[in-house]
Design a protein around this motif. Sequence first.
Motif, PDB file in Angstrom:
ATOM      1  N   LYS A 186       3.221  -4.022  -3.025  1.00  0.00           N
ATOM      2  CA  LYS A 186       3.141  -2.129  -2.688  1.00  0.00           C
ATOM      3  C   LYS A 186       3.549  -1.380  -3.065  1.00  0.00           C
ATOM      4  O   LYS A 186       4.616  -1.945  -3.557  1.00  0.00           O
ATOM      5  N   PRO A 187       3.219  -0.407  -3.042  1.00  0.00           N
ATOM      6  CA  PRO A 187       4.357   0.644  -3.956  1.00  0.00           C
ATOM      7  C   PRO A 187       5.703   0.855  -3.367  1.00  0.00           C
ATOM      8  O   PRO A 187       6.776   0.515  -4.051  1.00  0.00           O
ATOM      9  N   LYS A 188       5.840   0.640  -2.200  1.00  0.00           N
ATOM     10  CA  LYS A 188       6.950   0.939  -1.682  1.00  0.00           C
ATOM     11  C   LYS A 188       7.953  -0.471  -2.200  1.00  0.00           C
ATOM     12  O   LYS A 188       8.729  -0.354  -2.157  1.00  0.00           O
ATOM     13  N   LYS A 228      12.097   9.121  -7.043  1.00  0.00           N
ATOM     14  CA  LYS A 228      11.705   9.304  -5.459  1.00  0.00           C
ATOM     15  C   LYS A 228      12.275  10.674  -5.400  1.00  0.00           C
ATOM     16  O   LYS A 228      11.493  11.365  -4.724  1.00  0.00           O
ATOM     17  N   GLU A 267       1.009   6.905  -6.687  1.00  0.00           N
ATOM     18  CA  GLU A 267       0.631   5.980  -6.348  1.00  0.00           C
ATOM     19  C   GLU A 267      -1.498   5.694  -6.363  1.00  0.00           C
ATOM     20  O   GLU A 267      -2.386   5.405  -5.953  1.00  0.00           O
ATOM     21  N   LEU A 268      -1.409   7.346  -5.887  1.00  0.00           N
ATOM     22  CA  LEU A 268      -3.118   7.593  -5.926  1.00  0.00           C
ATOM     23  C   LEU A 268      -3.682   7.073  -7.344  1.00  0.00           C
ATOM     24  O   LEU A 268      -5.430   6.536  -6.737  1.00  0.00           O
ATOM     25  N   ASN A 310       9.667  12.847  -5.950  1.00  0.00           N
ATOM     26  CA  ASN A 310       7.797  13.121  -5.320  1.00  0.00           C
ATOM     27  C   ASN A 310       7.272  12.129  -6.393  1.00  0.00           C
ATOM     28  O   ASN A 310       6.122  12.149  -6.197  1.00  0.00           O
ATOM     29  N   TYR A 311       7.817  11.012  -7.504  1.00  0.00           N
ATOM     30  CA  TYR A 311       6.827  10.453  -8.378  1.00  0.00           C
ATOM     31  C   TYR A 311       6.479  10.075  -7.737  1.00  0.00           C
ATOM     32  O   TYR A 311       4.623   9.431  -7.998  1.00  0.00           O
ATOM     33  N   TYR A 312       6.228   8.636  -6.982  1.00  0.00           N
ATOM     34  CA  TYR A 312       5.809   7.816  -6.562  1.00  0.00           C
ATOM     35  C   TYR A 312       4.564   8.166  -6.238  1.00  0.00           C
ATOM     36  O   TYR A 312       3.434   7.362  -6.097  1.00  0.00           O
ATOM     37  N   LYS A 313       4.808   9.256  -4.885  1.00  0.00           N
ATOM     38  CA  LYS A 313       3.869   9.700  -4.101  1.00  0.00           C
ATOM     39  C   LYS A 313       2.775   9.813  -5.035  1.00  0.00           C
ATOM     40  O   LYS A 313       0.871  10.263  -5.026  1.00  0.00           O
ATOM     41  N   LYS A 314       3.130  10.980  -6.217  1.00  0.00           N
ATOM     42  CA  LYS A 314       2.297  11.294  -7.412  1.00  0.00           C
ATOM     43  C   LYS A 314       1.046   9.983  -7.645  1.00  0.00           C
ATOM     44  O   LYS A 314       0.183   9.835  -8.299  1.00  0.00           O
TER      45      LYS A 314
END
Length: 691
Positions: A87-89, A165, A174-175, A168-172
């Motif tokens: 999972k990404p996290k 982090k 992740e999609l 906000n890189y991971y959120k971008k």
Amino acid sequence: MKQIKFIFNKTKTKIIKYLEKVKKDHLIREYFNNNILFITFIILNVLNSTALRFFCMHSTENYLSIKAILADTIIVSALGSFVYLFKPKNRFNYLLVLTIIFTAICMINSAYYTFYTSFASISMLSLTQYIGDVGDAVVENVIQLKDMFYLIAPVILIIVHLRLKKQNYYKKVELKSLRKKNTLKSLTASGVLLVIFLLSLSSLDISRFLKQWNKEYIVMKFGIYIYQANDLVTSVQPKINAMFGLEQAKKNFDEFFENREAFDEENEYTNAFAGKNILVIHGESMMTNAMNLSFNGQEVTPTLNRLSKEGMFFSNFYSQVSVGTSSDSELTFNTSLLPTKSGTAFVSYSDRTYIGIPSLLKEKGYYTFSMHANNADFWNRRAMHNNLGYDKFYSKVDYQVDKENIIGLGLSDKEFFRQSIEKIQTISTEHEKWYGLLIMLSNHTPFSDVEKYGEFPVDIKENVTLEDGTVETKVYPYMEGTKLGNYFKSIHYADSALGELLTGLDEKGLLDNTIVVLYGDHDARLPRKDYNRLYNYDKETDDILDREDENYKEYDSYQYELGRKVPFIIWSKDMKGTKYNFENKNTMGMYDVVPTLGNMLGFKNKYILGHDIYNIKDNNIVIFPNGNWVNNKLYYSSQKAAYLPLTEEVITEEEINNNTEKTNKMLDISNDIIVFDLLNKDKFNNEEKGG
Ligand code: GP9
Ligand code: MN
């Protein structure tokens, strides 16, 4: 053909289209943008392993070895690929754990190298019990600033992660992430690199990888991560081998030694040399067939020839090595056991119990030592010489090795002997009796340092008187330029080093009460066609004689195998003309050394495979690790299931079957002794070794 062309063109078009798409859509940039952490992870860990080579092996060839960089990239990226399944996290955690493991491997090896000039092995973990004693010294002297360098990998990975982090890189990212597809893509990329890497390997790379003892070479070509994984497998394998069949092995062992005719009664050589100093010389690749050969009136091995004429010479003596070559001969010489069926005793089974000549002589008050100017971990000698009972092993670090004194694998034999004489002199003043082993090195395959061996032409020179009365020297190339010819030049050098050793020792009075024992460790693995040229040379055509020619001497595979004999000589400076000065022509093997020498020097070991040659005489058999055997009557090849008679005597099928059975049994017993550690008195209640 047409079809292949069609497929080729189709693939080509596909690749071009793909590359165009990559260019147009900025796919590479996109890939980098979406996988910053993964790429950082690869770069950091490959950088670390490259730094390890840089700190340990100071040559551009080593730290910029493309093969090693490629191999490290494959391992790091392949293991890293699975990150996309998380999972990404959790992804960062996975990469961090891997980085910590890789960093630990680099740090441990970095510190280990400073201390041992070699790379670490899992199998050495059993030696950690000794670390307590030297703990402080290790911390003070061994762990250096450079060993901390590798910590930059986890530190930078953490910094990069925190920055991403924050942005906000991971959120971008992740999609866009497709878990299985991404893993598969990365694994495929590693697979492609793997194919390229495998294609780049030479047969020498592969053979050294399988044998595992030349650790520096493996790290140089395969990188530290593959080295460590391979080391893990080879360290665990002996443990697995020893898990099954112990009961049966112990039963066979007990039966074998209960029923075995030992041939150990006293004879006229019993205790002949008891109490004398013993100097054993391990003659690297020395072969009996080089003795008594001459070129242009110059003997190839004048020193060996002299020793053989002045001492006890066993002219039908065989080495019994397997893939462990030098180390196997050291094992068999000292223990009368044979090489193991898989792995090598020295590398895979160094923690087993052995009853070696040095430990037996130590009980008789001898100081025991071995000397070899190569890296101490070659063939794992550091551990094994200690295990066999040598009080001290002098290795490369104990010698002054200058560039101009290097021949082939390392310090030249002449310089090695010169420095060893000084050490032996000190030893002899400090100890009443000593037993020492000198392992030679220069006469080692590929025998290509020809210009360093000194002048020794292996051509044919003939003086011809011309019509006008003038004399002209005609030169025929003969063995010049062949591998065997180069071998003769090389062994001529080693032989002359041997001569200098004896002179040097004598000058210091070190031969006065000393018995010299010399063995050739194994044959030189030379091409058969070169022997054909040696024995069938036609000067006129500069080629080998026609098979139909009456002078043609067949040198078939049997002759070749029988020709692998090595010299075994027992000599002292005053032996000439005594009852000990003769040639013994009985078939004898390296495993007969312990009982034969033991009888003369006054030590005994019950758990051996060989026999005292003076008791078993012409009834001896020499068995080889591949199942072949030889006695005075015949040479049997188990691969061909055929034999070559050596005398006119009648040979029965029964004796062939009996001997073949005996051979297989002995190979099994020897292997079991080592694999199951059957000589370990704490585990098994064996009788005393003298029995
Ligand atoms: C290595 C030397 C050579 O130190 O003894 O070993 P080999 O290649 O002959 O087994
Ligand atoms: Mn050798």
